[in-house]
Every structure is written in C-alpha cells, then in structure tokens.
Write an enzyme that holds these catalytic residues in place. Structure first.
Site, PDB file in Angstrom:
ATOM      1  N   ARG A   1       0.826  -1.223   0.000  1.00 32.90           N
ATOM      2  CA  ARG A   1       0.000   0.000   0.000  1.00 32.90           C
ATOM      3  C   ARG A   1       0.856   1.268   0.000  1.00 32.90           C
ATOM      4  O   ARG A   1       0.428   2.299   0.527  1.00 32.90           O
ATOM      5  CB  ARG A   1      -0.959   0.035   1.203  1.00 32.90           C
ATOM      6  CG  ARG A   1      -2.000  -1.056   1.182  1.00 32.90           C
ATOM      7  CD  ARG A   1      -3.241  -0.652   2.002  1.00 32.90           C
ATOM      8  NE  ARG A   1      -4.015  -1.836   2.332  1.00 32.90           N
ATOM      9  CZ  ARG A   1      -4.159  -2.331   3.562  1.00 32.90           C
ATOM     10  NH1 ARG A   1      -3.600  -1.730   4.593  1.00 32.90           N
ATOM     11  NH2 ARG A   1      -4.861  -3.419   3.758  1.00 32.90           N
TER      12      ARG A   1
ATOM     13  N   ARG B   1      -3.260   6.223   1.072  1.00 29.12           N
ATOM     14  CA  ARG B   1      -3.884   7.382   1.719  1.00 29.12           C
ATOM     15  C   ARG B   1      -2.983   8.154   2.671  1.00 29.12           C
ATOM     16  O   ARG B   1      -3.322   9.266   3.079  1.00 29.12           O
ATOM     17  CB  ARG B   1      -5.144   6.930   2.478  1.00 29.12           C
ATOM     18  CG  ARG B   1      -6.312   6.610   1.567  1.00 29.12           C
ATOM     19  CD  ARG B   1      -7.546   6.195   2.363  1.00 29.12           C
ATOM     20  NE  ARG B   1      -7.397   4.871   2.957  1.00 29.12           N
ATOM     21  CZ  ARG B   1      -8.233   4.355   3.846  1.00 29.12           C
ATOM     22  NH1 ARG B   1      -9.263   5.049   4.276  1.00 29.12           N
ATOM     23  NH2 ARG B   1      -8.034   3.136   4.316  1.00 29.12           N
TER      24      ARG B   1
ATOM     25  N   ARG C   1      -7.458  11.557  -5.041  1.00 25.70           N
ATOM     26  CA  ARG C   1      -8.649  10.823  -4.601  1.00 25.70           C
ATOM     27  C   ARG C   1      -9.827  11.760  -4.358  1.00 25.70           C
ATOM     28  O   ARG C   1     -10.992  11.377  -4.533  1.00 25.70           O
ATOM     29  CB  ARG C   1      -8.277  10.044  -3.331  1.00 25.70           C
ATOM     30  CG  ARG C   1      -9.320   9.102  -2.809  1.00 25.70           C
ATOM     31  CD  ARG C   1      -9.545   7.898  -3.694  1.00 25.70           C
ATOM     32  NE  ARG C   1     -10.539   7.028  -3.063  1.00 25.70           N
ATOM     33  CZ  ARG C   1     -11.851   7.199  -3.143  1.00 25.70           C
ATOM     34  NH1 ARG C   1     -12.344   8.197  -3.864  1.00 25.70           N
ATOM     35  NH2 ARG C   1     -12.687   6.384  -2.525  1.00 25.70           N
TER      36      ARG C   1
ATOM     37  N   ASP D   1      -6.683  -3.005  -7.252  1.00 26.62           N
ATOM     38  CA  ASP D   1      -7.277  -3.585  -6.055  1.00 26.62           C
ATOM     39  C   ASP D   1      -7.517  -5.065  -6.291  1.00 26.62           C
ATOM     40  O   ASP D   1      -7.804  -5.464  -7.421  1.00 26.62           O
ATOM     41  CB  ASP D   1      -8.595  -2.882  -5.718  1.00 26.62           C
ATOM     42  CG  ASP D   1      -9.064  -3.229  -4.314  1.00 26.62           C
ATOM     43  OD1 ASP D   1      -9.848  -4.196  -4.173  1.00 26.62           O
ATOM     44  OD2 ASP D   1      -8.632  -2.577  -3.352  1.00 26.62           O
TER      45      ASP D   1
ATOM     46  N   TYR E   1     -14.595 -12.422   0.536  1.00 25.84           N
ATOM     47  CA  TYR E   1     -15.256 -11.137   0.243  1.00 25.84           C
ATOM     48  C   TYR E   1     -16.547 -11.346  -0.543  1.00 25.84           C
ATOM     49  O   TYR E   1     -17.560 -10.696  -0.293  1.00 25.84           O
ATOM     50  CB  TYR E   1     -14.328 -10.225  -0.565  1.00 25.84           C
ATOM     51  CG  TYR E   1     -13.356  -9.436   0.274  1.00 25.84           C
ATOM     52  CD1 TYR E   1     -13.794  -8.371   1.060  1.00 25.84           C
ATOM     53  CD2 TYR E   1     -12.000  -9.728   0.278  1.00 25.84           C
ATOM     54  CE1 TYR E   1     -12.904  -7.626   1.830  1.00 25.84           C
ATOM     55  CE2 TYR E   1     -11.101  -8.999   1.042  1.00 25.84           C
ATOM     56  CZ  TYR E   1     -11.571  -7.949   1.817  1.00 25.84           C
ATOM     57  OH  TYR E   1     -10.681  -7.231   2.581  1.00 25.84           O
TER      58      TYR E   1
END
Length: 360
Positions: free
Chosen positions: A29, A33, A42, A80, A156
C-alpha cells in the site's frame, strides 16, 4: 514490447534467492492514503475510477517512487484485489471499505457469475496502466503486478465485505465443500489469466495476496486455500512457457499462516513467501530452509512509534534476517500494508534505516 533498461534489479536478485549488497525494500500500500498527493487525486476521482483510468493509476503508482527517489526498490501498480470479483460479474463499491450489494448467499448464486470470463477485455485497463507505468518509470525500479488469492476473494464475495468472524464463508467450506472448491478453482483460473496478462503488459514480479490465510486452521488451509494457490503458480508458469515469455518471480503473501511456512516453501510453488510480524525472521528462515526467499516483516504500527523505535526495530529485524551474514534472499517490507495515519517522513526514516542496517 520494449521498455527502458532496468537500472535497479536488487529486488529481482533477492527474489531469486541471491545475495545482495543490501536488502531491497518497498511497502505494501505504498501508493496510498498516507500520502497527501494521493489524497489530492482521490478528492477528485472515485476509487475504481482511478483503477480503471490508466493515466490516473500510473500517476498514483509513481507518487511514492518520486517522493522516495533512491530509497525504494520497487513500484506496485495501483489497483485492487477486488477487480477479479468485478470481472466475474459482481458489483463492488468502495465507501471507504469494500461493499458487495449482492453477495453470494448459497451455491445456487454461483449461477449469477459470468461463465467464461474474457479477462483481457474485463481487466485490460490494468494492463494499460502497467504498460504506461513501466515506460514512465524509465527503468528506475521494477514494477510489481498482483492479484488476491482465491480464498481471500471467496471470503469477500460471500461475506459481502470485510468480516471479523468469517461466519458465512467458513459455513460454505463446511456445508458445501465441493461447491466451495469448484468456486475457488474458478477464481484461480481468472487470477492465472490476469497475472499472465499483467506480465505480458510489463510487470516484472507478481504477488498473490492471501490476506485471510491465517483465518483457516492449518488442515483447512491445506484443503481449501493451498490447492488454488498451487494452481495459480503452476498455471501462470505454464501459460508463460507456452507463449515463450520468460517467467518472472512470484511472491505469495499468506498473512497469518506462519505455521504453514514449511509446507508452503515445499509445495506452494512460489519464489518468495511474505511473512507478517508475528514470527521471528530467524524462525521463518529456519522454517523455509532456504527453499524460497522471504519478504517482510516489520509491524506496520511501528511507523507510529517515533524515530527511535523505528530505528531500533529495523536494526533488530535486519539482524534477525541476516544472521550475521550479507542479506540473501530477503526483500524488506512491512508485515502488512501501511495505514493512512502514517507521517510520510516517518516512512522515509524507515527506508533510510533499512538501507543503513541491511547493508552487507
């Protein structure tokens, strides 16, 4: 396809189990963020819009490489793991965590999935982003492609998002074992085509993220997760060989499955195994017996602990991985992804400490 010559092959050498002058380092990652430049992009664009727009995915992928020039040894394409369920025809929303409005409730719902997935058509946007990024990197560092592992994606698709208990997806394993295995193989087959496509587009290593590997008892991991992981490793190599394309190193990150390391090193079929922070590097070394390279394994929360703690723990990690020798078959990383609250300058310090303490 011709690309600029590679100037830094440290991670490729480590992935092949070779001795290196210092440990190559990147973090999961790393395009994320915690970076203000990521948050700026974003703010203007949706998450999957970025994934599907090659120019934006390229920009995000390059952000940490620009910021940490000379400190970081690989880029990883911005995408992703949940693009695979999307390719299978499922809707996935990101707000901010993943949400499936229509998850699979019973095996009858498998009928809703796309039968013959044209992976190149469905996920070609990832290939385009990889090719553009590979050119833009200009050989500075290698580019990593990736996918999620079938068991993690399966969970998921059935839970409908993140979960603490894994009640629904584990119920499937125990109530419908044969249907579960068939679905895991179907997911694996999409992953094979997806990874091969990424390699053809320019990915120089690929990683399979089994984020929920540690949620399964060892014998259930062997029964349900491992066969689909082996299927991916062998399937990717077979398809590359058939197309006369050289194999690239393959990394498996089976988070939490530390008790499985000897069996993974023996029979999973990967070049590198990623480990989390819940195992001592020296024990991990012993468990894999030199059969595979290792990647990891600093606790990501240490990045909140201040410079002294970061330096102390990086030094310790390097000593435990090296065992008094030059680094060999070790890619330095965190034990899981970097989290959004980290100060980018503290990550810079982590990289600087790795350069200092992992040097032969």
């Amino acid at each position: 396809m011709s690309f600029p010559p590679l100037k830094n092959d440290l991670i490729l050498r480590a992935a092949r189990g070779e001795e290196t002058e210092r440990a190559p380092v990147w973090v999961m990652r790393q395009a994320g963020r915690y970076l203000p430049e990521f948050r700026a992009v974003r703010a203007e664009h949706g998450f999957f819009e970025i994934c599907r727009t090659a120019e934006l995915a390229k920009e995000i992928t390059l952000q940490p490489i620009r910021r940490y020039t000379g400190l970081i040894d690989a880029a990883i394409i911005f995408s992703d793991i949940l693009v695979v369920p999307q390719a299978l025809g499922m809707e996935v929303q990101m707000n901010p965590g993943p949400h499936f409005p229509d998850p699979l409730a019973t095996p009858a719902d498998i009928e809703k999935l796309t039968k013959n997935v044209d992976v190149d058509k469905e996920l070609g946007y990832v290939y385009e982003a990889i090719t553009q990024t590979r050119h833009a990197l200009n050989g500075e560092v290698p580019l990593i492609g990736f996918c999620g592992a079938p068991w993690t994606l399966f969970s998921y698709m059935i839970e409908g998002g993140g979960t603490k208990t894994f009640q629904k997806c584990k119920s499937w394993l125990f109530l419908y074992p044969e249907e579960s295995k068939a679905l895991l193989n179907r997911i694996a087959d999409v992953c094979i085509d997806f990874l091969v496509g990424q390699i053809k587009a320019g990915a120089q290593l690929v990683q399979v993220f089994d984020s929920w590997a540690g949620e399964l008892a060892p014998h259930h991991f062997e029964e349900f997760s491992l066969p689909s992981l082996q299927r991916i490793a062998s399937g990717v190599r077979e398809k590359l060989a058939a197309a006369n394309i050289p194999a690239v190193p393959m990394t498996l990150f089976p988070k939490g499955a530390n008790s499985q390391l000897p069996s993974l090193a023996d029979k999973a079929g990967y070049d590198v195994i990623g480990i989390d922070w819940c195992i001592d590097p020296a024990d991990a070394r012993k468990a894999v017996g030199g059969k595979v390279a290792l990647q990891g394994n600093l606790d990501p929360m240490l990045l909140y602990g201040g410079r002294d703690a970061i330096e102390r723990e990086v030094k310790r990690m390097c000593e435990r991985f090296r065992g008094g020798k030059a680094p060999k078959g070790w890619i330095c990383n965190l034990g899981h992804g970097i989290t959004p609250g980290v100060d980018p300058e503290d990550l810079r310090w982590f990289f600087e400490c790795v350069h200092k303490y992992s040097a032969a």
